[in-house]
Motif scaffolding. Structure first.
Motif, PDB file in Angstrom:
ATOM      1  N   ARG A 445       0.822  -1.216   0.000  1.00 50.52           N
ATOM      2  CA  ARG A 445       0.000   0.000   0.000  1.00 50.52           C
ATOM      3  C   ARG A 445       0.854   1.264   0.000  1.00 50.52           C
ATOM      4  NH1 ARG A 445      -5.479   1.037   1.127  1.00 50.52           N
ATOM      5  NH2 ARG A 445      -5.841   3.191   0.523  1.00 50.52           N
ATOM      6  N   ASP A 446       1.807   1.351   0.891  1.00 47.68           N
ATOM      7  CA  ASP A 446       2.646   2.555   1.022  1.00 47.68           C
ATOM      8  C   ASP A 446       4.112   2.166   1.083  1.00 47.68           C
ATOM      9  OD1 ASP A 446       0.414   4.451   1.322  1.00 47.68           O
ATOM     10  OD2 ASP A 446       0.113   3.443   3.248  1.00 47.68           O
ATOM     11  N   ALA A 447       4.975   3.117   0.760  1.00 52.09           N
ATOM     12  CA  ALA A 447       6.409   2.852   0.748  1.00 52.09           C
ATOM     13  C   ALA A 447       6.939   2.439   2.111  1.00 52.09           C
ATOM     14  CB  ALA A 447       7.147   4.089   0.241  1.00 52.09           C
ATOM     15  N   ASP A 448       6.355   2.964   3.192  1.00 56.07           N
ATOM     16  CA  ASP A 448       6.875   2.647   4.519  1.00 56.07           C
ATOM     17  C   ASP A 448       6.524   1.232   4.976  1.00 56.07           C
ATOM     18  OD1 ASP A 448       4.201   2.905   5.029  1.00 56.07           O
ATOM     19  OD2 ASP A 448       4.373   4.662   6.340  1.00 56.07           O
ATOM     20  N   ARG A 449       5.809   0.476   4.135  1.00 56.77           N
ATOM     21  CA  ARG A 449       5.493  -0.910   4.473  1.00 56.77           C
ATOM     22  C   ARG A 449       6.477  -1.906   3.872  1.00 56.77           C
ATOM     23  NH1 ARG A 449      -1.109  -1.538   4.389  1.00 56.77           N
ATOM     24  NH2 ARG A 449      -1.588   0.432   5.424  1.00 56.77           N
ATOM     25  N   TYR A 450       7.476  -1.402   3.219  1.00 59.00           N
ATOM     26  CA  TYR A 450       8.485  -2.300   2.645  1.00 59.00           C
ATOM     27  C   TYR A 450       9.299  -2.943   3.765  1.00 59.00           C
ATOM     28  CZ  TYR A 450      12.523  -4.011   0.108  1.00 59.00           C
ATOM     29  OH  TYR A 450      13.512  -4.815  -0.385  1.00 59.00           O
ATOM     30  N   SER A 456      13.469  -6.531  -3.656  1.00 64.76           N
ATOM     31  CA  SER A 456      13.485  -5.100  -3.991  1.00 64.76           C
ATOM     32  C   SER A 456      13.204  -4.835  -5.463  1.00 64.76           C
ATOM     33  CB  SER A 456      14.836  -4.489  -3.614  1.00 64.76           C
ATOM     34  OG  SER A 456      15.883  -5.136  -4.337  1.00 64.76           O
ATOM     35  N   HIS A 457      13.570  -5.776  -6.351  1.00 65.48           N
ATOM     36  CA  HIS A 457      13.442  -5.520  -7.786  1.00 65.48           C
ATOM     37  C   HIS A 457      12.030  -5.757  -8.315  1.00 65.48           C
ATOM     38  CE1 HIS A 457      14.204  -9.796  -7.344  1.00 65.48           C
ATOM     39  NE2 HIS A 457      13.733 -10.001  -8.557  1.00 65.48           N
ATOM     40  N   THR A 459       9.132  -5.337  -6.035  1.00 71.29           N
ATOM     41  CA  THR A 459       8.176  -4.746  -5.102  1.00 71.29           C
ATOM     42  C   THR A 459       7.922  -3.284  -5.453  1.00 71.29           C
ATOM     43  OG1 THR A 459       8.878  -6.236  -3.322  1.00 71.29           O
ATOM     44  CG2 THR A 459       7.659  -4.257  -2.681  1.00 71.29           C
ATOM     45  N   VAL A 460       6.666  -2.919  -5.542  1.00 67.51           N
ATOM     46  CA  VAL A 460       6.261  -1.542  -5.831  1.00 67.51           C
ATOM     47  C   VAL A 460       5.152  -1.149  -4.864  1.00 67.51           C
ATOM     48  CG1 VAL A 460       6.882  -1.712  -8.274  1.00 67.51           C
ATOM     49  CG2 VAL A 460       4.567  -2.309  -7.540  1.00 67.51           C
ATOM     50  N   HIS A 461       4.813   0.126  -4.822  1.00 65.21           N
ATOM     51  CA  HIS A 461       3.718   0.578  -3.959  1.00 65.21           C
ATOM     52  C   HIS A 461       2.543   1.063  -4.793  1.00 65.21           C
ATOM     53  CE1 HIS A 461       5.347   4.539  -4.898  1.00 65.21           C
ATOM     54  NE2 HIS A 461       6.488   4.225  -4.296  1.00 65.21           N
ATOM     55  N   TRP A 462       1.406   1.238  -4.153  1.00 65.84           N
ATOM     56  CA  TRP A 462       0.164   1.567  -4.846  1.00 65.84           C
ATOM     57  C   TRP A 462       0.253   2.895  -5.588  1.00 65.84           C
ATOM     58  CZ3 TRP A 462      -3.749   0.171  -7.335  1.00 65.84           C
ATOM     59  CH2 TRP A 462      -4.871   0.978  -7.497  1.00 65.84           C
ATOM     60  N   THR A 463       0.957   3.873  -5.046  1.00 71.75           N
ATOM     61  CA  THR A 463       1.096   5.167  -5.720  1.00 71.75           C
ATOM     62  C   THR A 463       1.799   4.996  -7.066  1.00 71.75           C
ATOM     63  OG1 THR A 463       1.153   6.354  -3.619  1.00 71.75           O
ATOM     64  CG2 THR A 463       2.048   7.497  -5.531  1.00 71.75           C
ATOM     65  N   TRP A 464       2.801   4.126  -7.103  1.00 64.74           N
ATOM     66  CA  TRP A 464       3.494   3.847  -8.366  1.00 64.74           C
ATOM     67  C   TRP A 464       2.541   3.235  -9.378  1.00 64.74           C
ATOM     68  CZ3 TRP A 464       4.440  -0.755 -10.992  1.00 64.74           C
ATOM     69  CH2 TRP A 464       5.386  -0.707 -12.022  1.00 64.74           C
ATOM     70  N   VAL A 465       1.674   2.325  -8.933  1.00 60.80           N
ATOM     71  CA  VAL A 465       0.698   1.691  -9.826  1.00 60.80           C
ATOM     72  C   VAL A 465      -0.226   2.745 -10.430  1.00 60.80           C
ATOM     73  CG1 VAL A 465      -1.271   0.112  -9.945  1.00 60.80           C
ATOM     74  CG2 VAL A 465       0.768  -0.531  -8.639  1.00 60.80           C
ATOM     75  N   LYS A 466      -0.755   3.630  -9.596  1.00 65.13           N
ATOM     76  CA  LYS A 466      -1.653   4.689 -10.085  1.00 65.13           C
ATOM     77  C   LYS A 466      -0.944   5.613 -11.065  1.00 65.13           C
ATOM     78  CE  LYS A 466      -2.897   6.246  -6.043  1.00 65.13           C
ATOM     79  NZ  LYS A 466      -3.584   7.080  -5.028  1.00 65.13           N
ATOM     80  N   ARG A 477      10.889   2.187 -11.271  1.00 77.30           N
ATOM     81  CA  ARG A 477      10.406   1.524 -10.062  1.00 77.30           C
ATOM     82  C   ARG A 477      11.020   2.146  -8.816  1.00 77.30           C
ATOM     83  NH1 ARG A 477       9.841  -4.978 -11.478  1.00 77.30           N
ATOM     84  NH2 ARG A 477       8.652  -4.679 -13.401  1.00 77.30           N
ATOM     85  N   PRO A 478      10.319   2.018  -7.697  1.00 80.27           N
ATOM     86  CA  PRO A 478      10.836   2.595  -6.448  1.00 80.27           C
ATOM     87  C   PRO A 478      12.184   1.985  -6.064  1.00 80.27           C
ATOM     88  CG  PRO A 478       8.528   1.955  -6.228  1.00 80.27           C
ATOM     89  CD  PRO A 478       8.996   1.403  -7.525  1.00 80.27           C
ATOM     90  N   GLN A 479      13.040   2.819  -5.511  1.00 84.25           N
ATOM     91  CA  GLN A 479      14.327   2.360  -4.988  1.00 84.25           C
ATOM     92  C   GLN A 479      14.188   2.192  -3.484  1.00 84.25           C
ATOM     93  OE1 GLN A 479      17.042   1.665  -7.051  1.00 84.25           O
ATOM     94  NE2 GLN A 479      15.455   1.988  -8.625  1.00 84.25           N
ATOM     95  N   TRP A 480      14.385   0.961  -3.031  1.00 84.21           N
ATOM     96  CA  TRP A 480      14.157   0.666  -1.622  1.00 84.21           C
ATOM     97  C   TRP A 480      15.446   0.761  -0.826  1.00 84.21           C
ATOM     98  CZ3 TRP A 480       9.250   0.916  -0.834  1.00 84.21           C
ATOM     99  CH2 TRP A 480       8.356   0.495  -1.812  1.00 84.21           C
TER     100      TRP A 480
END
Length: 491
Positions: A445-450, A456-457, A459-466, A477-480
């Protein structure tokens, strides 16, 4: 005019297909090639010629003189029109004369037998609303929709490519079905007997209904959603809904009431799984087309799932103008942007099929709509988080507000609508049916739930999907950067 009396000529100028009027007008007439009239000493006698089925048949002697009559695609708009076969060009390619004096080379795979049937869906004029065939005779077709029953020449009829794809599979032509103007195509296959299409006698066209009494939104399903910035969304929504109903439209509360995306629950509702093949159209039989109405682009669940499915999202002014003008207005000019994309620094336009709504099969086959960008095509995706698992139908979690519950149920379904072949939502990794390495993507759902246990390669968050949905492309893709707070020096 008899069906076979239409004498197409050899012009090859560009066709203007989708905007033809029901009756001949200057723009259509100007596109026709001028031809000197033939003189004949033969008395003018009108012969009654029926529409002939040529499915799996050998062309007749009359075909030998004038070429087999077919319905064929015009590549300019993807619709099928009446034509005659002029000559065999090569392999499966034929030169055709269409009934408005334009020509084209068309493969036999894009031709169908000249075999209209009672109940077939057709289009005429500039309307995108389908008519049903109720009668056939002498080069004319009697057609009906909710507003009117009219008679049209075959040259003014077109058939949606979507309708051909889904309903005309038994009217495919073979090479031995076709006769050119210069004679038959030489084949070694044996002929099969022909059969006639029974046609109905056509009475005089029915009188058009006055505009004031027409239900301009009849058989149109409309989902309404308003942006969060609308301070009067409650009263505005009521007004829009009342307007839709007064014009004969059908208000759809939520896409789930017309598109079955229920999925299956397990582990006491801690796991939910759905596959693309499980999605079915279950809408009211009176709904022939579906739109979303909004005051502006937004990121509410209804708007996002419409974008993902390729359902046109229209400005509320379309409803107002249809009612005000007393006619079904062309919807394409009322499409809203997909939203604002920070990555693109712009507002992309919607990716919709401009022929949307001219065939019921756009709804019945909605998951096969390839016009919108299906970013997750053929992917297996894991959605992770207790607030990402859709609740069973009719069940509501007490601490969620109604609107939060709507979003709660929609996230995994939006991902499915973006092209995924399989979506699995779990409240915890222990309920997943496979290891994390087996999924193409994992959505949190959110980046802070990683957490470190997530790859890492992938996994994405919902904001990225939208953001990808609005931009119609994959973004970076998000960098964790995982920090173990318990063991770090900072802790």
């Amino acid at each position: 005019m008899d069906i076979d009396d239409l004498k197409p000529g050899p012009s090859s100028r560009k066709r203007k297909r989708g905007i033809q009027a029901d009756l001949p007008v200057a723009t259509r007439a100007s596109a026709r090639r001028s031809k000197p009239k033939k003189t004949s000493n033969t008395p003018v006698v009108r012969q009654s010629k029926r529409l002939r089925s040529v499915t799996a048949t050998v062309a007749s002697e009359e075909d030998a003189r004038e070429g087999t009559r077919v319905f064929a695609v015009w590549m300019g708009d993807g619709h099928f029109y009446a034509a005659k076969v002029h000559s065999h060009v090569k392999e499966d390619q034929f030169k055709l004369y269409f009934d408005d004096d334009t020509t084209s080379v068309v493969p036999i795979t894009q031709m169908r037998s000249f075999s209209l049937r009672i109940g077939d869906e057709v289009l005429t004029g500039g309307s995108s609303r389908p008519y049903k065939v109720v009668g056939l005779e002498d080069g004319y077709v009697k057609i009906r929709n909710d507003d009117e029953t009219v008679t049209r020449e075959l040259s003014l009829i077109r058939i949606s490519g979507k309708t051909i794809e889904c309903e005309w599979k038994d009217r495919i032509l073979l090479m031995n079905n076709v006769m050119t103007m210069s004679g038959p195509v030489k084949l070694t296959t044996s002929p099969t007997p022909s059969r006639l299409l029974v046609a109905n006698t056509i009475p005089k066209p029915a009188k058009r209904m006055p505009l004031s009494s027409k239900k301009v939104l009849a058989k149109t399903g409309l989902v309404v959603t308003l942006s969060v910035t609308n301070d009067n969304w409650g009263s505005d929504k009521v007004n829009i809904i009342n307007s839709i109903r007064s014009a004969g439209g059908i208000v759809v509360d939520d896409f789930s009431s017309v598109i079955n995306m229920e999925g299956k629950h397990a582990y006491n509702n801690n796991q939910w799984v759905i596959e693309k093949k499980d999605v079915k159209w279950i809408g009211d039989k009176n709904i022939e087309r579906l739109f979303l109405i909004a005051d502006d682009a937004n990121q509410k669940p209804k708007f996002l799932i419409a974008l993902a499915l390729g359902i046109p999202c229209l400005s509320r002014s379309w409803v107002d103008d249809c009612i005000g003008k007393g006619e079904d207005r062309e919807w394409l000019t009322y499409t809203l942007p997909q939203g604002y994309s920070a990555a693109l620094n712009g507002r992309p336009s919607q990716q919709v099929d401009v022929d949307w709504g001219n065939s019921i099969h756009y709804l019945k086959d909605i998951m096969s709509n390839s016009v919108p960008c299906k970013l997750f095509s053929k992917m297996s995706i894991l959605v992770l988080g207790a607030d990402m698992v859709p609740m069973p139908k009719g069940k509501c979690v007490s601490f969620f507000r109604e609107k939060a519950q709507e979003a709660h149920n929609a996230l995994a379904r939006i991902i499915l609508a973006m092209g995924a072949s399989r979506v699995e939502a779990v409240s915890d990794l222990k309920y997943a049916s496979a290891t994390t390495a087996d999924y193409d993507l994992i959505v949190i759902r959110d980046a802070d739930r990683y957490t470190q246990e997530l790859p890492s390669h992938t996994t994405v968050h919902w904001t990225w999907v939208k953001d990808c949905l609005v931009a119609s492309r994959f973004l970076s893709r998000p960098q964790w950067c995982y920090i173990d707070l318990e063991n770090s020096q900072e802790a």
